[in-house]
Enzyme design. Structure first.
Site, mmCIF file in Angstrom:
data_model
loop_
_atom_site.group_PDB
_atom_site.id
_atom_site.type_symbol
_atom_site.label_atom_id
_atom_site.label_comp_id
_atom_site.label_asym_id
_atom_site.label_seq_id
_atom_site.Cartn_x
_atom_site.Cartn_y
_atom_site.Cartn_z
ATOM 1 N N GLU A 284 20.099 -37.777 9.309
ATOM 2 C CA GLU A 284 20.920 -38.984 9.436
ATOM 3 C C GLU A 284 22.321 -38.778 8.874
ATOM 4 O OE1 GLU A 284 18.058 -42.915 9.623
ATOM 5 O OE2 GLU A 284 19.195 -42.565 7.810
ATOM 6 N N HIS A 305 0.732 -19.849 11.891
ATOM 7 C CA HIS A 305 -0.273 -19.721 12.943
ATOM 8 C C HIS A 305 0.006 -20.667 14.109
ATOM 9 C CE1 HIS A 305 -2.925 -17.125 10.443
ATOM 10 N NE2 HIS A 305 -2.177 -17.688 9.494
ATOM 11 N N LYS A 419 17.265 -49.761 18.866
ATOM 12 C CA LYS A 419 16.920 -51.117 18.421
ATOM 13 C C LYS A 419 17.437 -52.149 19.422
ATOM 14 C CE LYS A 419 17.123 -50.126 13.479
ATOM 15 N NZ LYS A 419 17.879 -50.346 12.258
#
Ligand code: PA5
Length: 446
Positions: A284, A305, A419
């Site tokens: 951010e 792995h 949003k």
């Protein structure tokens, strides 16, 4: 020194001369932070938090933590992003990722409101059944959808279980000192409130009540946590030539040489959530204006792995930053076995941590050979002090690095886009939402 930079695995990738050049810019960034005259300078409250915090509130946090410990089996912490990652990281680092399963005299702690998954909340409600529950709802803005929905659900649950008066004693709100719907709701209902200071952004808020209350409920010593951060502040704030500044310089140097992805690696699962906290902090803070080092994370040897192949031989645009925790206190060792059918006799008697250290050295050398530079950050141990120190190290390095990159490390304008779309699609009232909704539905073909 609780945190130390080790540059052994950078040889051949960056020269001292190249780092020195970037250090001219990081030194300026240190000065900008000190003078408080850079972009986003109204969000620099985190710099002095370790010494300049509200002492009365700090005591109130400890008192509330004791009350919560006595009155519940399950403590639900509602928050998203910077309003939960730091607390969860601290509890897992200092206590354990298996904290809830351990024998202890503190409540189980569950984090909610960090997703819109109905399954997650259904499961939490069934965990709460038959148990005493307290809730800490955390939202700096007080308006974030995910925690607001989870809080609606948990508030209804608590009020049905304990009545409005009983629920009031079990709900703790951490939010802005005066604005936002959470503050309004808390005041209307008489919940005990804790404050997120105006000048501390969500991702820099772990050393405020946002992190401290849940961390204290888990039985961690928040005085020691603050002491670690205070010592780091003493070491790094306003100072050049530090390991903190150097980390910022090296990562910018590597970025300029085409290494656009930084993978934070650690060899302990208890670091998983600290890496998540770090990803938010750096993602951010730096990902804007078309710039930024993409922060990723792995836990080794587990992820050797799964992601090991990609790191060893994939596109050469990555570097690793390995957090090397020197001492964990773990005692378990490889048992001796006279039959030796698995062929592991040659390491019988060695502690797992010493085997893990060999895995780290082997991997660092292999990845260097594969063209992946490794920055190593050595941390002395696994306790409150070290965690507090490391938090401040990363926060200060992030601010220095962001300014060096040429961005404002303290805003997050891009977070709003999803949003706006979501509110429009959900049918939130308002002319702007309605117009957007029409456009989005047309694009979705609905
Ligand atoms: O760092 C940030 O500012 C964000 O990630 C916020 O922490 C997150 O969106 C939650 O915001 P709030 O605490 O206002 O609910």
């Amino acid at each position: 020194m609780a945190v130390k930079l080790n540059e052994k695995y950078l040889a051949g990738f960056v020269s001292e001369e190249e780092i020195r050049k970037v250090e001219k810019e990081t030194a300026e960034a240190v000065q900008t932070i000190k003078n408080r005259n850079g972009a986003g300078n109204d969000f620099l409250g985190w710099i002095d938090l370790p010494v300049n915090y509200d002492k009365a509130e700090f005591e109130a946090i400890k008192k509330a933590a004791e009350k919560i410990k006595k009155s519940c089996d399950v403590f639900v912490v509602i928050g998203i992003g910077g309003s939960y990652l730091g607390a969860r990281a601290a509890i897992e680092y200092i206590k354990s990722p298996l904290y809830n399963a351990l024998a202890k005299d503190t409540p189980d702690i569950y984090f909610a409101g960090n997703t819109l998954s109905g399954t997650a909340l259904d499961e939490l409600l069934s965990i709460c059944d038959g148990k005493d529950v307290c809730v800490n709802v955390i939202s700096k803005s007080g308006t974030t959808t995910e925690p607001a929905i989870a809080f609606r659900v948990m508030r209804e649950y608590l009020e049905n279980k304990y009545g409005k008066d009983g629920a009031r004693e079990r709900i703790f709100a951490t939010t802005d000192k005066e604005k936002g719907s959470l503050k309004y709701l808390a005041d209307q209902n008489g919940y005990q409130c804790f404050v997120v200071p105006d000048d501390v952004g969500g991702r820099y808020s772990v050393l405020t009540a946002v992190g401290l209350l849940p961390i204290a409920v888990a039985g961690c010593d928040i005085d020691k946590l603050m002491k670690g951060a205070a010592d780091a502040r003493e070491a790094y704030n306003g100072k050049t030539g530090t390991d903190c500044e150097r980390y910022a310089a090296i990562r910018n140097c590597l970025y300029r040489k085409g290494k656009a992805i930084e993978i934070l690696a650690c060899y302990h699962p208890f670091f998983t959530m600290t890496a998540e906290w770090w990803k938010q902090l750096y993602g951010e803070s730096e990902g804007k204006d078309g710039k930024g080092i993409f922060p990723a994370s792995v836990i080794f040897s587990t992820d050797l792995h799964s992601m090991g192949q990609m790191i060893q031989e994939g596109k050469r645009n990555i570097f690793e930053t390995v957090v090397d925790i020197k001492s964990t206190g773990a005692k378990v060792a490889v048992p001796g076995d006279s039959e030796n059918l698995d062929g592991l006799g040659f390491i019988a008697g060695q502690t797992l941590d010493s085997v893990n250290r060999k895995a780290f050295q082997a991997t660092a050398l292999a990845h260097c050979d594969g063209g992946v530079p490794n920055i190593v950050i050595e941390v002395d141990g696994k306790n409150e002090y070290e965690f507090g120190y490391l938090v401040y190290f990363f926060e200060m390095a992030c601010a220095i690095s962001g300014y060096t990159l040429g961005v404002n490390p303290f805003n997050q304008p891009g977070v709003e886009s999803y949003k706006k779309n979501m509110y429009a699609l959900l049918g939130k009232p308002g002319a702007e939402n309605e117009e957007r909704r029409k456009q989005l539905l047309a694009r979705l073909g609905e």
